[in-house]
Write an enzyme that holds these catalytic residues in place. Structure first.
Site, short mmCIF file in Angstrom:
data_model
loop_
_atom_site.label_atom_id
_atom_site.label_comp_id
_atom_site.label_asym_id
_atom_site.label_seq_id
_atom_site.Cartn_x
_atom_site.Cartn_y
_atom_site.Cartn_z
N CYS A 166 -4.99 -7.20 -3.82
CA CYS A 166 -5.50 -6.89 -2.48
C CYS A 166 -6.50 -7.97 -2.11
CB CYS A 166 -6.16 -5.51 -2.50
SG CYS A 166 -6.79 -4.95 -0.90
N HIS A 167 -6.84 -8.07 -0.82
CA HIS A 167 -7.81 -9.08 -0.40
C HIS A 167 -9.10 -8.46 0.14
CE1 HIS A 167 -4.41 -8.87 2.65
NE2 HIS A 167 -5.35 -8.11 3.16
N HIS A 179 -9.79 -0.29 -2.31
CA HIS A 179 -10.34 0.14 -1.03
C HIS A 179 -11.57 1.02 -1.18
CE1 HIS A 179 -6.44 -0.71 1.48
NE2 HIS A 179 -6.94 -1.78 0.89
N ASN A 184 0.84 -1.19 0.00
CA ASN A 184 0.00 0.00 0.00
C ASN A 184 0.88 1.26 0.00
OD1 ASN A 184 -2.68 -1.01 -0.01
ND2 ASN A 184 -2.40 -1.72 2.09
N TYR A 228 -11.87 7.54 4.18
CA TYR A 228 -11.80 7.91 2.76
C TYR A 228 -12.89 8.91 2.39
CZ TYR A 228 -9.25 3.46 2.59
OH TYR A 228 -8.38 2.43 2.82
#
Length: 499
Positions: free
Chosen positions: A170-171, A201, A149, A258
């Site tokens: 990514c998971h 994300h 990241n 975010y």
């Protein structure tokens, strides 16, 4: 099959063990070499012992090497996995602590927001060095699988300036997929079909189906609100689902930082988060989690080595890496969600940005599904982040302090909390604190130091709205035992599927 895989940042011990265990379970991967490299010789030696033990106990014809010489590890590699955290926990601490002085309360700080933007400045400087080495000594057209990241910024920089074929992994999609299945009362995520798309994300479940029947927004809201755990842990995600009509991949804590709406008033942050686990919104939660895990691993390494001596069993995890390598090498098709250049995959996001969306992998490479259109609210939220990411990447590549400050100013949460003057001073303070990992700003940092001698805005000593202390290893053991006991008692909690 004989080829070489290099893992940069292999000292991320637990994650490296997971990646390697998955790779070693692919039947065709006999005679491969796994080259581990890290700047931390101590961590590198620990993971070397663990992976060598797995190979030996399972009688696998694989070779394991470990070196702090990155170029030696990369020499001849067909695949490279990047798992680094540049600056380690020391820099991470300042990603969280300095913004708190200006009222910016982050849970994770690794994607955008103040911490994520600065993490990107450190990571991109290193990423360019990695790419240079890959171009010069790895196998021609080697594939870089980036797990580091901030995912978008790192992948964007590798593609724009690194000159290396790169995919970001990514998971988050898998984690949210499992959660949705549990909320619907379904035994396993493989019974629930999803289409998920957006940016890393900030990816959105656009279509959810169970036995072919589409799960509506109202049905998912009802399932989440009826769930005894998720209803308390995921208040931001549920609220956004109600307003946007789609569910976010990211945890409550991630999503809250975010957006400009949920963490801007300290007295209201507690209304939206849960402190039962760090990922649900705790101030600096991921920093605490990483610190505790590092301490735990240091003390319990003999136990982890013992566990590595147990023969490999069971299926692989849903981490993408081993499945991608298997598909590329054998031709067996794999479907996943990958971070790549947009180029028309998502119709209402910019062509140049890095998106996360469904794709298929086979011998011909990673093939994305094109023509996806996000709901307007989801696209608007993603677009704001894309503009911040684009400025932050360009700043990292050029050492442009003004552009870095403009990126920070346009970040949704920072902009909701800080004045422009506060942003300018906060960035100066973070540049000075992190100078050793920011070579591209070397000429600008002396001026930042001078400006800080006569600060224009006052700061405060604030721990945040929901900061918890780092626990001892003994406390961690007790907490884990209690959690496992509770999980056993609460097995099967959930709601029935609603169409």
């Amino acid at each position: 099959m004989s080829f070489k895989i290099c893992i940069i940042g292999a000292g991320s011990v637990g994650f490296t063990k997971k990646l390697c265990s998955d790779i070693l379970k692919v039947p065709e991967f006999t005679g491969i070499e796994i080259a581990l490299t890290d700047i931390n010789d101590h961590n590198l030696d620990m993971i070397r012992q663990i992976i060598e033990t797995i190979v030996k106990v399972n009688g696998l014809p694989a070779k394991v090497t470990a070196t702090t010489d990155r170029r030696a590890a990369l020499a001849g590699a067909r695949y490279v996995m990047n798992c680094v955290r540049i600056g380690g926990l020391e820099a991470f601490e300042s990603d969280i602590a300095i913004p708190l002085k200006y009222g910016v309360d982050q849970c994770v700080g690794d994607t955008i927001c103040a911490g994520g933007i600065m993490y990107g400045q450190r990571g991109i400087a290193a990423m360019l060095e990695f790419c240079k080495d890959i171009r010069e000594v790895a196998e021609p057209d080697a594939l870089l699988l980036n797990y580091a990241n901030p995912m978008v910024m790192m992948t964007w920089a590798a593609l724009d300036a690194g000159g290396v074929r790169t995919v970001g992994l990514c998971h988050g999609v898998q984690n949210g997929h499992r959660q949705i299945a549990r909320a619907l009362g379904v035994e396993g995520p493989e019974e629930v079909d999803i289409i998920c798309s957006g940016i890393n994300h900030q990816t959105w479940y656009l279509d959810i189906r169970y036995k072919g029947a589409q799960i509506s927004r109202d049905a998912l809201v009802a399932a989440m609100e009826a769930h005894p755990v998720f209803s308390q842990q995921e208040k931001v995600r549920i609220d956004v689902l109600k307003r946007f009509g789609v569910y976010s991949t990211e945890s409550n804590g991630h999503l809250s930082e975010y957006l400009p709406w949920y963490r801007k008033r300290p007295e209201e942050i507690g209304d939206w988060i849960s402190l039962d686990e760090w990922i649900h919104g705790e101030t600096g939660g991921y920093l605490r989690y990483c610190t505790e895990n590092r301490n735990w691993f240091e003390q319990d390494f003999p136990k982890f080595l013992e566990e590595a001596a147990v023969p490999l069993a069971g299926p692989r995890t849903d981490e993408h890496a081993s499945w991608i390598l298997e598909a590329l090498e054998t031709g067996r098709v794999y479907r996943g969600h990958f971070n790549v250049r947009n180029g028309g995959v998502i119709t209402n996001l910019p062509e140049d940005c890095i998106i996360e969306s469904p794709g298929f992998v086979d011998r011909f490479g990673i093939n994305m599904v094109e023509g996806i259109t996000l709901p307007m609210a989801a696209a608007a939220t993603c677009s704001v982040s894309v503009n911040v990411q684009r400025m932050a990447v360009r700043a990292a590549l050029t050492g442009d302090v003004d552009l870095l400050k403009q990126a920070m100013l346009h970040d949704p949460l920072v902009g909701a909390v800080c004045t422009p003057e506060e942003v300018w001073q906060m960035v100066d303070e973070m540049l000075v604190a992190q100078a050793e990992w920011l070579p591209q700003y070397a000429e600008a940092i002396p001026a930042a130091k001078e400006r800080l001698k006569a600060p224009k805005v006052k700061t405060r000593n604030w721990a945040g709205a929901a900061r918890l202390g780092v626990r001892s290893v003994e406390e961690l053991r007790a907490a884990r035992a209690a959690k496992e006991a509770a999980a056993g008692e609460g097995h099967g909690l959930g709601t029935k599927v609603m169409g």
